[in-house]
Design an enzyme around this catalytic site. Structure first.
Site: not given
Length: 451
Positions: A125, A148, A194
């Site tokens: 990302k 983020n 996650h």
């Protein structure tokens, strides 16, 4: 700053006063909202008070007076159990949202046509976000990059028709953004991660898919099954991008060359040190697809690719000693990330270990032939030694300084054209370091100190 005006004249609760929480509080106040903020850390509460933010213990607050709970993305929303503020907000019947949702509402209110590129995925990302922003900036665009990747979204300049927001989004942030509707939504890949926060792989993938569902244009990497499935059922405008997967309806990459739908070469990333490896070829192809959609020329995209400096701790070239290349991939905190690094090199002197993740490094066995020697550090040393036994020569070094010196010494004796000392730990850093950034910074300093 982007003032969040959509709660003007109303009272909101906010929990989580890290960097994004402080920025959100100030944005809401600038937009005319009354903010009552809280954090489990008294020092964070004190910092907020110093910035003029009203704080209180929300356990004793009258929640009937709040219009919303603004939750920091790191605070559990559902798994392993909802945070206590979530239970209080649900009991009061108020919405629970995050800072990205505030940005989306502000964009919808003030500049609905403002270009907004949102990037998500399990891996890659940050590199892709930074690469897209770099290409656009090199093409002369007004670019705001954050989310983020580091800068809180509400700390950026407000959306406008001639300003492009390029925003990295984690699954935690998407989960708190019900009206997410970017101009261009990017999904890089989906691999297990996650799951302690989302419960199941299905939940995790569904949250990632929400970013795509709301996008005017979707750009999806199709080299993994969950992403291919999402692409197959997507009904809107779509660009597929594949490296391992060839797709006649999208962009493909072979031997560092990005090819269009007709097979024509549109970019060559061979020899760009900041974009080594097939995973970065995919990142480059996705960045090109986004740039094309924003009317960036092929020449401008090529210039952006070739001047991209890369990001710290992500396949970062931190030095050379003779023929030996030193690469800092400290961001590789799981085996899937390390797989990308090992694929990019041969004759690897591999430094790995730390706080282990579930599954260890067993999935990397097909790449063990690329490893000349492994140097083990941290808590995972015993488990990793068992996995490597009889397959890869390895040394238990314990600490990063010992491993770096041993690896550098052995690599210097290699007959390979370009031996590589690679820090790609496949582990979290918290057993010996403050963060993966701290681990990478120490490695960089150790390389610079080599004689």
């Amino acid at each position: 700053m982007t003032p969040a005006t959509t709660f003007a004249g109303r009272k909101v609760a906010l929990f989580g006063l890290g960097g994004s929480g402080l920025a959100t509080s100030l944005s809401l106040q600038a937009g005319g909202a009354q903010v009552i903020a809280c954090d489990d850390n008294p020092a964070s509460m004190a910092r907020a008070q110093e910035r003029g933010i009203a704080t209180a213990d929300l356990r004793g607050a009258d929640w009937s007076g709040f219009s919303a709970l603004i939750l920091a993305p790191g605070v559990p929303l559902t798994h392993p159990a909802p945070h206590w503020t979530v239970d209080l907000a649900k009991a009061a019947g108020i919405e629970i949202i995050g800072d990205v949702e505030l940005f989306c509402r502000e964009r919808a209110k003030t500049a609905p046509e403002a270009p907004f590129v949102a990037i998500t995925g399990t891996n890659g990302k940050s590199t892709t976000t930074a690469l897209i922003a770099h290409i656009l900036a090199q093409a002369g665009r007004d670019v705001q990059m954050g989310g983020n990747i580091g800068t809180a979204i509400l700390s950026l300049e407000p959306p406008s028709a001639d300003r492009v927001h390029v925003i990295e989004l984690s699954s935690f942030q998407i989960d708190l953004t019900p009206s997410l509707a970017p101009s261009i939504g990017v999904l890089l890949n989906i691999t297990p991660d996650h799951l302690d926060r989302h419960g199941t792989m299905e939940n995790y993938a569904a949250i990632k898919e929400r970013l795509i569902q709301g996008s005017a244009l979707a750009v999806i990497g199709v080299d993994d099954e969950p992403s291919r499935t999402i692409a197959a059922r997507h009904m809107g405008p779509l660009v597929r991008v594949g490296v391992a997967t060839q797709d006649a309806d999208g962009l493909t990459v072979r031997d560092a060359t990005v090819r269009g739908r007709s097979g024509e070469a549109i970019a060559d990333v061979f020899g760009i040190g900041s974009l080594r490896g097939a995973h970065n070829w995919q990142n480059a192809a996705i960045a090109i697809a986004v740039a094309q959609a924003l009317d960036v020329t092929e020449a401008q995209s090529d210039a952006g690719l070739r001047t991209f400096p890369g990001l710290p701790h992500r396949m970062e070239e931190v030095g050379r000693r003779g023929r030996v290349l030193f690469v800092n991939d400290s961001k590789a905190t799981n085996a899937d990330s390390t797989e990308k690094a090992l694929t990019a090199f041969h004759d690897v002197h591999w430094i790995l270990g730390g706080k282990p993740k579930e599954g260890g490094i067993e999935m990397l066995e097909p790449l063990f032939g690329r490893v000349a020697h492994a140097y083990l550090i941290g808590a995972a040393s015993d488990a990793f030694a068992q996995t490597l036994a009889g397959k890869v020569a390895h040394t238990r070094c314990g600490t990063l300084d010992v491993a770096t010196h041993e690896a550098a010494k052995a690599a210097a004796l290699s007959d390979a054209p370009e031996p590589v000392v690679l820090l790609s730990p496949a582990c979290a850093s918290y057993d010996q370091f403050k963060s993966f950034e701290d681990r990478g910074d120490q490695f960089r300093a150790l390389v610079r100190g080599l004689t």
